[in-house]
Design an enzyme around this catalytic site. Structure first.
Site: not given
Ligand code: HDE
Length: 697
Positions: A77, A150
């Site tokens: 992201h 999302n």
């Molecule tokens: Fe994320 N995800 N994600 N994700 N995600 C990040 O956090 C992660 C997942 C989502 O505008 C990171 O600050 C893991 C689902 C958004 O700043 C990180 C897993 C959904 C954003 C991270 C998921 C999301 C992130 C990278 C699986 C929808 C952007 C930078 C277990 C419900 C937020 C940060 C923004 C960002 C980890 C899966 C949505 C690395 C480990 C499912 C919208 O922490």
């Protein structure tokens, strides 16, 4: 060569009149230490042509700070854009949750929302095929709540353990550093074709949901099941939904490819422009509410993030609306530094045992420490709560708001400023869910059905949308070099829908269909159609907030142009003028019409519909100008509504479309209602019946 001491420091010819101003609007430039700077053009050196001097603290400070301007981009992201706004609660929800923001009707809670793509780096394009992030920080009076969702209600994987693998597979390959911001490559399809649990999400990302027209026209989803808890300690499960008041809208794939070249910032510009012109985007926040009994009887496991609950089965209850009404003052300070953490919930809410959510609750806090440099990122204004905070946490990098007084521990017996104490009445409490179990690394068998909801999604689409899904699979898999990966993917699709698998196999030129992949659970074909899953069944039925591109040239009929402008404005649409030169044109009344775009910088992919209103002058020359032809051909191929005047028939002819005009092409003339009729037609956004004709090989 002039002698050093005679040489003026800098002359007007060097721009001195621009950099030496002293008035209220131009305060004196200083160093970070506040020392006024006399010369910001020249570094200190021994003689005008001599070596630089190490003692030049002004230069050193400036370069030092510049060298450290970047922080690590988000590991996923990375590309995103954020806006401020508010959430307005509809009514008292105390039966459902004690969360403070849902108690008082009409109360507004400030929010900051960041929309993002997932796979591309920070400088990538806005409209790749990808899921979109929809992350909202609610600054409630009981602390910050982050709903990090999302635009797609399901995800690729069921366990956080696989997230690094998924992300490695989709992002650029480690040896070559490409492909960037796209999934059409071997590594991605290799991984997902070995992970059948991805199949449902693949249907979504191959659908037009993954190429939205703008964040304004996207739904948002919390994905996981969460809990709401009321003051009596009773809990319900909830799934969060954002529904755009603007209706749903996507672009078509060929258009997305061209938009990314014509305007890589298409989405952020659209949002920025809409908010700046006062056309504030709105979403309704709603929840699907269900209890343990429903969770027991539902066909799938409510903890499985690769499944959704159809809205027809559990309707979405609206809680309030969100309005985005303010752009950021500074992109870095706000959008880049905003730190969302799924662990940020407030009293009245709780997590569920979804294994993806449990992993996320670790990952987000952890990643912010790296990205923002330490544990005090909550001191940055965009991340700081807007309610009072009292705690004993202190020090660390960049500490800015250390608690005052002597007591920095608890319990303490200082009478003067003893500091805060816990509050069992209002404080956050976890829902006391009964848990027992054996310590295992095991996927629940209730997570085993990977195909049934993929089929349900597919059959819930209109024929147009189904075709787009098949085309997207064919496009992406055609970029996969290894044939065995392509075949493996078709083997999964055979468990989803035979017709889809057949179309994809045909499109790939497979000689024979493979055997269907082995399914852990027999895929179901009895789930009901869910209209809520389709974009086209949930369109806006209005052209408001959309953009009409009007091509004009010397001598454009003034009356028709004015009538079209009035009709567009009446609808709430935005009109952009495209002309052969950016200086604009003179219309039939001798008035200057200024242009927003020169024709080759404003291709039709940037607009929702187009009107061709050239004057007669130079019409033959315009007809052979290739940007004009591309403008028309693309608008036609992308099934847009096209309005045209008599002179434009010459342009349509040279674009090869003289005999192809269909009901999506409307004549605009001096008849009173021809402009308003055209705008009314544009409410359908696309003339889909044309698609077969333009796409058949
Ligand atoms: Fe994320 N995800 N994600 N994700 N995600 C990040 O956090 C992660 C997942 C989502 O505008 C990171 O600050 C893991 C689902 C958004 O700043 C990180 C897993 C959904 C954003 C991270 C998921 C999301 C992130 C990278 C699986 C929808 C952007 C930078 C277990 C419900 C937020 C940060 C923004 C960002 C980890 C899966 C949505 C690395 C480990 C499912 C919208 O922490």
């Amino acid at each position: 060569m002039p002698h050093n001491s005679d040489h003026p420091k800098h002359s007007a010819a060097e721009g001195g009149e621009w950099h030496q101003r002293s008035d209220k609007a131009h305060p004196t430039l200083t160093t970070q230490q506040g020392v006024p700077i006399a010369d910001d053009q020249n570094s200190l050196r021994a003689g005008a042509r001599g070596p630089g001097l190490l003692e030049d603290q002004v230069l050193r400070e400036k370069l030092f700070h510049f060298d450290h301007e970047r922080i690590p981009e988000r590991v996923v992201h990375a590309r995103g854009v954020g806006f401020h706004g508010y959430f307005e609660n509809y009514k008292n929800q105390s039966e459902l949750t004690k969360a403070d923001l849902f108690q008082r009707p009409g109360e507004q809670t400030p929010v900051f929302v960041r929309f993002s793509t997932v796979a591309g780096n920070k400088g990538s394009v806005d409209v790749p095929r990808d899921a979109r992030g929809f992350a909202t920080k609610f600054y409630t009076q009981q602390g910050n709540w982050d709903l990090v969702g999302n635009n797609i209600p399901v995800f690729f994987i069921q366990d956080a353990m696989k997230f690094p693998d998924l992300v490695h597979a989709v992002k650029e390959a480690p040896d070559r550093g490409f492909p960037q911001a796209q999934s059409a490559h071997d590594n991605f399809w290799d991984f997902v074709s070995l992970m059948p649990e991805s199949t449902h999400m693949l249907m979504w990302v191959m659908s037009d949901r993954a190429i939205p027209r703008s964040p304004r026209f996207m739904e948002g989803f919390g994905v996981h099941s969460f809990r709401f808890v009321n003051a009596r300690g009773e809990s319900h499960f909830v799934k969060f939904h954002w529904k755009p008041k603007q209706g749903l809208q996507s672009v078509v794939w060929n258009e997305a490819v061209k938009i990314n070249g014509a305007d890589p910032d298409f989405h952020r510009r659209d949002m920025w422009d809409a908010i700046q012109r006062g056309d504030y985007p709105e979403w309704e926040l709603g929840v699907q509410i269900f209890d343990d009994a429903f969770a027991e009887e539902f066909e799938f496991d409510i903890l499985d993030p690769t499944k959704l609950i159809p809205e027809e089965q559990v309707p979405v209850t609206p809680l309030g609306k969100m309005v985005l009404n303010r752009v950021v003052d500074n992109f870095f300070a706000e959008t880049e530094q905003v730190a969302f953490c799924t662990q940020n919930i407030v009293p009245g809410m709780d997590h569920s045992n979804d294994p993806l959510l449990q992993g996320r609750n670790f990952s987000y806090l952890d990643t912010q420490t790296k990205r923002l440099g330490g544990p005090n990122f909550t001191h940055i204004p965009i991340n700081a709560p807007k309610c009072p905070m009292h705690h004993f946490q202190q020090d660390g990098h960049m500490a800015m708001t250390n608690p005052g007084g002597r007591a920095n521990y608890e319990p303490n017996s200082w009478d003067d400023n003893p500091g805060p104490r816990e509050n069992p009445e209002h404080g956050f409490e976890s829902y006391p869910e009964k848990i027992s179990g054996t310590k295992v690394r095991e996927r629940s068998p209730t997570f085993a059905d990977h195909y049934s909801q993929a089929w349900q999604f597919y059959v819930s689409q209109t024929e147009t949308e189904q075709n787009h899904i098949a085309d997207a699979f064919v496009f992406e898999l055609s970029k996969v070099e290894r044939e065995d990966i392509r075949i493996r993917m078709v083997a999964h699709l055979l468990n989803v829908d035979d017709a889809l698998a057949g179309k994809v196999a045909d499109g790939l030129g497979l000689e024979a269909l493979p055997k269907a992949a082995t399914a852990a659970v027999v895929p179901r074909k009895d789930l009901p159609v869910s209209d809520a899953l389709s974009i086209l069944k949930n369109g806006p039925s209005s052209f408001a907030g959309r953009k009409l591109g009007v091509f004009v040239s010397e001598g454009t009929d003034a009356k028709i142009f004015d009538a079209l402008k009035a009709a567009a404005e009446h609808e709430g649409a935005v009109l952009a003028v495209i002309a052969p030169a950016i200086g604009g044109v003179t219309d039939s009344s001798g008035r200057k019409i200024s242009a927003n775009e020169k024709i080759d910088g404003g291709p039709s992919v940037l607009f929702d519909a187009v009107a061709l209103l050239p004057g007669d002058k130079d019409i033959q020359k315009l007809a052979s100008h290739s940007p004009v032809r591309d403008f028309i051909c693309d608008a036609f191929a992308h099934c847009k509504f096209i309005g045209y005047n008599t002179a434009a028939e010459t342009l349509l002819k040279s674009a090869g479309l003289a005999d192809s005009k269909d009901d999506g092409c409307l004549k605009i003339d001096s008849k009173e209602d021809s402009c308003s009729r055209f705008i009314e037609r544009c409410r359908d956004l696309r003339y889909w019946p044309r698609e077969d004709a333009v796409n058949k090989v």
